[in-house]
Design a protein around this motif. Structure first.
Motif, PDB file in Angstrom:
ATOM      1  N   LEU A 145       0.834  -1.211   0.000  1.00 23.59           N
ATOM      2  CA  LEU A 145       0.000   0.000   0.000  1.00 23.59           C
ATOM      3  C   LEU A 145       0.863   1.254   0.000  1.00 23.59           C
ATOM      4  N   ARG A 146       1.945   1.248   0.770  1.00 24.72           N
ATOM      5  CA  ARG A 146       2.828   2.421   0.798  1.00 24.72           C
ATOM      6  C   ARG A 146       3.519   2.613  -0.556  1.00 24.72           C
ATOM      7  N   ILE A 147       3.982   1.542  -1.156  1.00 31.07           N
ATOM      8  CA  ILE A 147       4.634   1.642  -2.468  1.00 31.07           C
ATOM      9  C   ILE A 147       3.655   2.176  -3.502  1.00 31.07           C
ATOM     10  N   LYS A 148       2.423   1.711  -3.464  1.00 34.27           N
ATOM     11  CA  LYS A 148       1.413   2.189  -4.410  1.00 34.27           C
ATOM     12  C   LYS A 148       1.140   3.676  -4.211  1.00 34.27           C
ATOM     13  N   ASP A 149       1.124   4.135  -2.966  1.00 29.44           N
ATOM     14  CA  ASP A 149       0.931   5.570  -2.694  1.00 29.44           C
ATOM     15  C   ASP A 149       2.080   6.388  -3.278  1.00 29.44           C
ATOM     16  N   TRP A 150       3.299   5.934  -3.092  1.00 31.03           N
ATOM     17  CA  TRP A 150       4.453   6.635  -3.646  1.00 31.03           C
ATOM     18  C   TRP A 150       4.381   6.675  -5.170  1.00 31.03           C
ATOM     19  N   LEU A 151       4.000   5.575  -5.768  1.00 32.45           N
ATOM     20  CA  LEU A 151       3.897   5.523  -7.228  1.00 32.45           C
ATOM     21  C   LEU A 151       2.822   6.478  -7.741  1.00 32.45           C
ATOM     22  N   ASN A 152       1.700   6.527  -7.055  1.00 28.41           N
ATOM     23  CA  ASN A 152       0.627   7.441  -7.463  1.00 28.41           C
ATOM     24  C   ASN A 152       1.069   8.893  -7.379  1.00 28.41           C
ATOM     25  N   LEU A 153       1.832   9.232  -6.353  1.00 26.34           N
ATOM     26  CA  LEU A 153       2.328  10.597  -6.212  1.00 26.34           C
ATOM     27  C   LEU A 153       3.280  10.976  -7.345  1.00 26.34           C
ATOM     28  N   LEU A 154       3.981   9.998  -7.888  1.00 29.60           N
ATOM     29  CA  LEU A 154       4.913  10.250  -8.987  1.00 29.60           C
ATOM     30  C   LEU A 154       4.236  10.168 -10.352  1.00 29.60           C
ATOM     31  N   GLY A 155       2.941   9.914 -10.363  1.00 26.75           N
ATOM     32  CA  GLY A 155       2.209   9.899 -11.620  1.00 26.75           C
ATOM     33  C   GLY A 155       2.131   8.550 -12.293  1.00 26.75           C
ATOM     34  N   PHE A 156       2.419   7.493 -11.569  1.00 27.15           N
ATOM     35  CA  PHE A 156       2.332   6.162 -12.149  1.00 27.15           C
ATOM     36  C   PHE A 156       0.904   5.630 -12.070  1.00 27.15           C
ATOM     37  N   GLU A 157       0.584   4.781 -13.000  1.00 31.20           N
ATOM     38  CA  GLU A 157      -0.677   4.046 -12.970  1.00 31.20           C
ATOM     39  C   GLU A 157      -0.386   2.604 -12.566  1.00 31.20           C
ATOM     40  N   ILE A 158      -1.077   2.109 -11.556  1.00 32.98           N
ATOM     41  CA  ILE A 158      -0.879   0.734 -11.107  1.00 32.98           C
ATOM     42  C   ILE A 158      -1.558  -0.207 -12.099  1.00 32.98           C
ATOM     43  N   VAL A 159      -0.763  -1.057 -12.725  1.00 34.91           N
ATOM     44  CA  VAL A 159      -1.290  -2.001 -13.716  1.00 34.91           C
ATOM     45  C   VAL A 159      -1.775  -3.279 -13.050  1.00 34.91           C
ATOM     46  N   GLY A 160      -1.047  -3.752 -12.041  1.00 37.63           N
ATOM     47  CA  GLY A 160      -1.452  -4.984 -11.371  1.00 37.63           C
ATOM     48  C   GLY A 160      -0.600  -5.255 -10.146  1.00 37.63           C
ATOM     49  N   VAL A 161      -1.152  -6.063  -9.240  1.00 39.94           N
ATOM     50  CA  VAL A 161      -0.447  -6.481  -8.028  1.00 39.94           C
ATOM     51  C   VAL A 161      -0.635  -7.991  -7.864  1.00 39.94           C
ATOM     52  N   ARG A 162       0.470  -8.691  -7.646  1.00 44.52           N
ATOM     53  CA  ARG A 162       0.412 -10.133  -7.406  1.00 44.52           C
ATOM     54  C   ARG A 162       1.135 -10.455  -6.106  1.00 44.52           C
TER      55      ARG A 162
END
Length: 254
Positions: free
Chosen positions: A156-173
């Motif tokens: 969840l923390r990594i996804k938050d950091w990625l969102n702040l940098l403008g990334f789109e989450i494609v998938g999580v496994r």
């Protein structure tokens, strides 16, 4: 001051990864990366750390680089990549953030070197799992492996950091549902946990894999409309206005 990535690589990484639990982790993550990278295209790809495994072996990207602080095609710190901006199509971070002294800066560097629509694939230890519990206990033991002294950043923390940098989450496994034991015999006894965990408790795996795509705000990819751009028979341009049709008929009469 040496980074945690250098410490784990030089002192303890190879030894731990050669143990039964380390081999189990390598096999599970190799399968994850083999599946993910096969569907990502581009020209340049780089694997940052964890060079004991060839995680880009299944990639279709023609130019592949490996980097760490001690060996590989590039010798560098993940917080300062010697790579031009907007040049990489794929970046792999296998536990790189777990052992980085500044994981947020590492992600910022990844965002800088990636091209628009480029992908980053991140694996990390899940703190909300039996592996996280093992780390909680082992971290208080001075003789424990350095692998159990990693950050264990949550997905969840990594996804938050990625969102702040403008990334789109494609998938999580998730993977590695077996208990983190050093005995091959006991690991084999818990073989069913991988199947049962993935089905009934998917978020409790010891390792997560996040795939994200770099997005540029305001950028729109224009694709050709092949349905409207059909070639006319005989390469003759047909008139589009009634006035043009009338003028054409009048001119033909004279």
């Amino acid at each position: 001051m040496p980074s945690m990535t250098k410490i784990i690589t030089e002192n303890d990484g190879s030894t731990w990864l050669g143990s039964p639990i380390g081999c189990y982790l390598l096999n599970e993550e190799q399968a994850l990366f083999d599946d993910v990278v096969s569907d990502i295209f581009g020209f340049n790809a780089i694997q940052l750390g964890f060079l004991q495994a060839d995680l880009l072996r299944n990639s279709r990207v023609p130019l592949v680089l490996k980097a760490s602080e001690t060996k590989g095609d590039l010798l560098c710190e993940t917080q300062q990549l010697p790579i031009s901006s907007n040049t990489m199509d794929l970046v792999l971070l296998p536990h790189t953030l777990d052992f980085s002294i500044n994981p947020q800066q590492t992600l910022r560097e990844v965002e800088r070197v990636l091209v628009a629509e480029g992908h980053v694939v991140i694996t990390g230890f899940n703190p909300i799992s039996s592996w996280g519990l093992r780390r909680f206990v082992s971290k208080r033991c001075a003789s424990s492996s350095a692998m159990w002294h990693a950050h264990f950043l949550s997905a969840l923390r990594i996804k938050d950091w990625l969102n702040l940098l403008g990334f789109e989450i494609v998938g999580v496994r998730m993977a590695c549902y077996k208990l983190p034991l050093q005995s091959t015999q006991w690991l084999q006894r818990f073989d069913a946990l991988d199947r049962l965990g993935a089905r009934y408790c998917p978020m409790l795996g010891g390792v997560y894999c996040i795939v994200a795509k770099k997005r540029i705000l305001g950028m729109r990819i224009i694709k050709p409309n092949w349905a409207r751009a059909k070639m006319k028979r005989g390469l003759v341009i047909s008139p589009t206005k009634k006035e043009d049709v009338a003028n054409s008929v009048t001119n033909d009469q004279y």
